[in-house]
Design a protein around this motif. Structure first.
Motif, short mmCIF file in Angstrom:
data_model
loop_
_atom_site.label_atom_id
_atom_site.label_comp_id
_atom_site.label_asym_id
_atom_site.label_seq_id
_atom_site.Cartn_x
_atom_site.Cartn_y
_atom_site.Cartn_z
N LEU C 43 35.73 21.66 28.95
CA LEU C 43 36.06 21.27 27.65
C LEU C 43 36.20 22.59 26.91
O LEU C 43 37.11 22.66 26.04
CB LEU C 43 34.86 20.24 27.13
CG LEU C 43 35.19 18.92 27.47
CD1 LEU C 43 33.91 18.30 27.03
CD2 LEU C 43 36.54 18.39 26.91
N GLY C 59 45.65 19.06 26.65
CA GLY C 59 45.34 17.75 27.13
C GLY C 59 45.33 17.50 28.45
O GLY C 59 44.49 16.74 28.95
N VAL C 60 46.10 18.33 29.23
CA VAL C 60 46.18 18.27 30.71
C VAL C 60 44.81 18.80 31.38
O VAL C 60 44.22 18.09 32.33
CB VAL C 60 47.42 18.94 31.29
CG1 VAL C 60 47.28 18.98 32.59
CG2 VAL C 60 48.65 18.26 30.74
N THR C 62 42.00 18.77 29.81
CA THR C 62 40.91 17.62 29.67
C THR C 62 41.06 16.50 30.76
O THR C 62 40.29 16.04 31.36
CB THR C 62 41.16 17.15 28.29
OG1 THR C 62 41.09 17.93 27.22
CG2 THR C 62 39.69 16.20 27.82
N LEU C 63 42.27 16.13 30.71
CA LEU C 63 42.72 14.83 31.50
C LEU C 63 42.45 15.15 33.04
O LEU C 63 41.76 14.27 33.74
CB LEU C 63 44.03 14.62 31.48
CG LEU C 63 44.61 13.25 32.19
CD1 LEU C 63 44.00 11.83 31.52
CD2 LEU C 63 46.12 13.15 32.16
N THR C 66 38.25 17.78 33.36
CA THR C 66 37.28 17.11 32.81
C THR C 66 37.01 15.64 33.41
O THR C 66 36.11 15.17 33.91
CB THR C 66 37.14 16.84 31.36
OG1 THR C 66 37.73 18.15 30.85
CG2 THR C 66 35.84 16.56 30.68
N GLY C 67 38.18 14.84 33.19
CA GLY C 67 38.21 13.35 33.72
C GLY C 67 38.23 13.52 35.28
O GLY C 67 37.54 12.72 35.89
N THR C 70 35.72 16.77 37.55
CA THR C 70 34.35 16.92 37.34
C THR C 70 33.91 15.47 38.19
O THR C 70 32.67 15.58 38.62
CB THR C 70 34.01 16.87 35.86
OG1 THR C 70 34.60 17.71 35.19
CG2 THR C 70 32.55 16.66 35.46
#
Lengths: 397, 350, 185
Positions: C43, C59-60, C62-63, C66-67, C70
């Motif tokens: 993040l 954005g990418v 995070t997507l 992170t999403g 992780t």
């Protein structure tokens, strides 16, 4: 009546779809220590009462399943030996608490055969009426509970709406809503109240449309079919050798119904069909029950016709204060909602039964679980066990 | 001294830039809006489910029971805070926040009405931002399951995680279809491209031969899965898992999960409205859709979608875990991919 | 406070945040917590991208990281760790190897960075590393830099892009084959 043969019924069904029972560990598997023994129940939201399953699982697959019963054992067979014959009827209310009427009838029929008495015709028709209404009510509970197991909340309410009405009729008959004690030795406790048949006639079409609703909501729901078809397959020969009865054996394609094969009351005088299905899977068991309700309703209609023609009158044989049948024994079986409910009574000539043996259909039907469950996925376990329609009050007695 | 002057004084006194204050106010408004929306949706759901299931639903608190959910919320907040002995305390406390924050942040880019008044902030990456933010939810759910220190919660968390990442894939593909059609990632642009004629809305636009409608349907199916609704409510399968990843949570922390779940339900439906159903526009040109009318239209469309979801929820049984995965990967994913391919071909050729 | 100062404050705060969490990832004893800190690192990096104006990358990041990543790591931990006894001493056996790898990486990074920065003032936009050039152009585009990144990936960087995708497909197939071999025999 066509009887089972190993090749005939259900031979076109893909038995190979069922997983083989895993017995020997595969090579290299001995190293894997991921076999897990899991306890399911007696406090689990979907074992319906106090059934405890001891499961051995290998990852996602069930390797062995052992039912552990007895959590609801109340010793009815022994209790019956300490009461006079009339007093055993109220015990029978509590075996299979979803079908008290059927239990009452079984016990009464057995005692009447011991006594060798003839029950008034009107009482017999009333017994048939309540037996079939009871079957509908019991199957409704089954479908409701099965829907809940499968995650469908709404059919539960629709089933219970209809069941509540049936229970309301029973309440009008005897004042009780669960343990009726309505059918007694020598007849029934009281004649039908005024206007009962008229109300029932009004109710029949409502029930019919209720069945249609339930069929649409649950039985023919694609998700339910997807989840329950092809699992928990009980081939006909297995069903016979395990002594299954009721919807369980009829869903395996064998048209065995005590009402047809060994008719009692006036079941041979009314027009109805035995429902069978050849799929032998969980969905077939649900479907058979849903169709049986329609057949029961057919019987109810005819019985109502007969009862309307009949004048009100004698519904119970006058028996003495204490019943003392002759020395001897008898076995009487009826078709309860769950299958063949058999009562074996031995009389030693005294006022109390010497021995009472209850052949509970749920108990016998449960016996196939250790044979069917190995090799299924854990996720299917509830869908299979639920379709057996076990009532633990009857398994443990 | 007028109110404006007072505000100005206060602002000068703090010495912080105005943007910070505006941001804070907007944040509070969004939070209140979210809470109200969730309370309303829960109440409507209970009434609606009651109607479907031959019951009455809440009746006694307030007129027709409208205050029932408020009461429940207050009750949850007032409950004793229990942290299981087996739980990993820090993570146990953090997990509800990890789940809640994405649900909250997603509201920032949604145009609830005509921008700029009813859209907190139009990002030029709008929809990508939403997808990115909401993908964090999975981490929170797995964390919650794991931190509870209970087998059931752990299994529930893992099921939930697997389900969410599986359905994110066809969902993203379906979302790309309106993005391709409008050539923008901004929520505002996508809605404006569709305009106030129902036959130009992405879901009903026949110039894409119903392919956009297929994308809409795929999106809604994935939305069911993403928000753990029946028939995809396996993480909470009562007959198998009792309550899933949040089984050990109670009181305020549970309220956060609950808030996030219903808020997510609303958000996915709001996004579907923006992407496929023309956002805040009225279906026909002569109907008013400016000012508060736009808010009304948007809410109307979104709530209709919410109701469809709840209708399905109270009708269907639940699928099995492997069927769920198979459905995502073997059915939805190829269909979405082919759909996207053809749409991009059409867009490229025009 | 002017905008530049705020920018630098944010930059240093985010960098510190990222580095702090990165430190926790490698020194933490609880594997699960390490993974959560890793999420915060991702993040933080996304935040740094935002500060650079690379919205799409943020954005990418995070997507996917992170999403996706992780979650994957958490899954791996949960499947391998037992629920009980989760506190585990993480022993790094190859400290020396780690240090030398870090030094190597630092050297490479400094080399690249140094050359890029050295060339920046006089030859801006000409001899600069191509990626930086695209990012510089892209930040002026109205649609963010989505279009620029997309065009770049499918024209100038088509070959590496395709190589990357082939690599991923090979990895996926390899994973399936390994899983099959392990499960079937």
């Amino acid at each position: 009546m066509k009887r089972n043969s190993d090749s005939g019924i259900g031979s076109n069904y893909p038995w190979h779809k069922q997983r083989p029972v895993i017995e020997e560990p595969r090579p290299g598997e001995a190293l894997r220590a991921d076999r897990l023994i899991v306890n399911m129940g007696p406090q689990h939201p979907s074992t319906h009462g106090v059934l405890r399953m001891i499961l051995t699982v290998d990852g996602e697959w069930v390797v062995a399943a052992e039912p552990d019963i007895g959590y609801l054992h109340r010793g009815f067979e022994k209790l019956a030996e300490m009461r006079d014959y009339d007093g055993t009827i109220f015990l029978s209310d509590r075996w299979d608490y979803l079908a008290s009427m059927s239990n009452n009838i079984a016990m009464s029929l057995a005692i009447e055969r011991l006594l060798d008495i003839q029950v008034p015709e009107r009482a017999q028709w009333i017994r048939m009426l309540v037996a079939e209404l009871q079957r509908i009510a019991s199957h409704l509970v089954f479908i409701a509970a099965y829907g809940l197991d499968m995650g469908a909340m709404t059919p539960f309410f629709y089933c219970f709406r209809e069941r509540e009405r049936i229970v309301g009729f029973f309440e009008a008959l005897c004042g009780a809503r669960l343990t009726y004690h309505y059918v007694r030795v020598g007849g029934v406790a009281a004649d039908l109240p005024d206007g009962f048949l008229e109300e029932l006639e009004k109710f029949i079409p409502m029930l019919q449309s209720g069945f249609d609703e339930i069929d649409e909501l649950l039985i023919y729901n694609p998700i339910l079919i997807e989840r329950t078809s092809g699992i928990g397959i009980i081939p006909p020969h297995l069903a016979v050798s395990y002594g299954l009865s009721g919807p369980m054996i009829r869903a395996s394609g064998i048209p065995y119904d005590v009402r047809k094969c060994h008719p009692y009351l006036f079941y041979d005088a009314v027009d109805w069909d035995v429902i069978t299905h050849e799929a032998c899977d969980s969905w077939a068991r649900v479907w058979v029950r849903s169709q049986e309700m329609r057949q029961s309703l057919r019987i109810v209609k005819q019985v109502v016709e007969r009862l309307k023609e009949m004048p009100a009158g004698e519904v119970r044989v006058k028996l003495g204060r204490s019943i003392r049948p002759q020395k001897g024994d008898c076995y009487v079986a009826i078709e309860s909602p769950r299958g063949e409910l058999g009562i074996y009574i031995v009389s030693d000539g005294s006022g109390k039964p010497y021995r009472v043996k209850i052949r509970g259909p749920s108990f016998v039907n449960l016996s196939i679980a250790p044979r069917v469950l190995p090799g299924v996925k854990i996720a299917d376990l509830v869908a299979i066990l639920g379709s057996f329609d076990l009532v633990m009050g009857e398994v443990d007695r | 001294m007028s109110l404006t002057q007072l505000c100005e004084r206060l602002l000068n006194w703090t010495g912080l830039p105005v943007e910070v204050w505006v941001g804070l106010v907007v944040a509070v408004i969004i939070f209140l809006f979210m809470t109200v929306i969730v309370l309303a949706v829960v109440y409507l759901f209970r009434k609606f489910a009651g109607f479907i299931q031959l019951r009455l639903g809440p009746r006694y608190v307030g007129p027709r029971g409208v205050l029932q959910t408020v009461c429940d919320a207050v009750k949850l907040l007032a409950k004793e805070d229990i942290i299981p002995a087996e739980a990993d305390k820090g993570i146990f406390i953090a997990a509800p926040l990890i789940v809640f924050l994405p649900a909250y942040l997603a509201y920032i880019v949604i145009p609830f009405g005509q921008p700029p008044h009813f859209q907190p902030k139009d990002l030029n990456l709008g929809i990508l931002y939403v997808l990115a933010i909401t993908s964090i939810t999975v981490v929170g759910i797995i964390t919650a399951g794991w931190a509870s220190g209970s087998k059931w919660a752990t299994i529930g968390g893992m099921r939930s995680g697997a389900q969410l990442i599986s359905y994110e894939v066809p969902m993203s593909l379906a979302v790309l279809v309106p993005v391709l059609i409008s050539g923008s990632l901004s929520m505002k642009d996508i809605a404006e491209m569709q305009g106030d004629r129902i036959w130009y809305w992405n879901a009903f636009n026949i110039s894409y031969f119903g392919l956009a409608f297929i994308a809409f349907v795929i999106y809604m199916i994935c939305a069911l899965a993403e928000t753990n609704q029946i028939p995809f409510d396996l993480p909470e399968a009562e007959s198998e898992l009792v309550a899933g990843y949040n089984v050990e949570y109670s009181g305020m922390r549970f309220a956060f999960f609950f808030l996030a779940e219903f808020s997510n339900l609303f958000v996915v439906c709001a996004i579907a409205t923006t992407l496929f159903l023309g956002g805040w526009y009225a279906p026909l040109p002569f109907l008013p859709d400016d000012g508060f009318w736009s808010l009304l239209w948007f809410m109307l469309k979104t709530l209709t979608l919410v109701f469809i979801v709840l209708w399905i929820r109270s009708t269907y049984p639940r699928v099995r875990i492997d069927q769920l995965m198979e459905f995502a990967w073997k059915r939805l994913f190829p269909i979405a991919l082919i759909d996207l391919g053809i749409v991009s071909l059409i867009v490229a050729l025009r | 406070m002017n905008g530049g100062a705020v920018w630098w404050v944010f930059f240093y705060a985010l960098s510190a945040f990222t580095l702090f969490n990165a430190l926790l990832v490698v020194t933490g004893k609880n594997l699960f917590k390490c993974a959560l800190h890793l999420m915060l690192v991702f993040l933080g990096v996304a935040g740094l991208f935002l500060l650079q104006g690379a919205f799409l990358l943020a954005g990418v990041q995070t997507l996917i990281y992170t999403g996706g990543v992780t979650t994957l790591i958490l899954f791996a931990i949960m499947l391998s760790e037992e629920v009980v006894g989760r506190q585990r001493q993480l022993v790094s056996r190859g400290v020396s190897i780690g240090i030398s790898a870090a030094i190597c990486f630092l050297g490479i990074a400094l080399t690249i960075f140094g050359t890029a920065v050295a060339q920046l003032p006089e030859n801006y936009g000409v001899h600069i590393a191509p990626v930086a050039q695209f990012v510089a152009e892209a930040s002026h585009l109205p649609m963010g830099n989505v279009r620029a990144v997309g065009v770049a990936l499918l024209t100038q960087f088509l070959v590496p892009f395709e190589f990357a995708s082939v690599l991923l497909v090979v990895a996926v197939i390899g994973a399936i084959v390994i899983a099959r071999l392990a499960g079937g025999k």
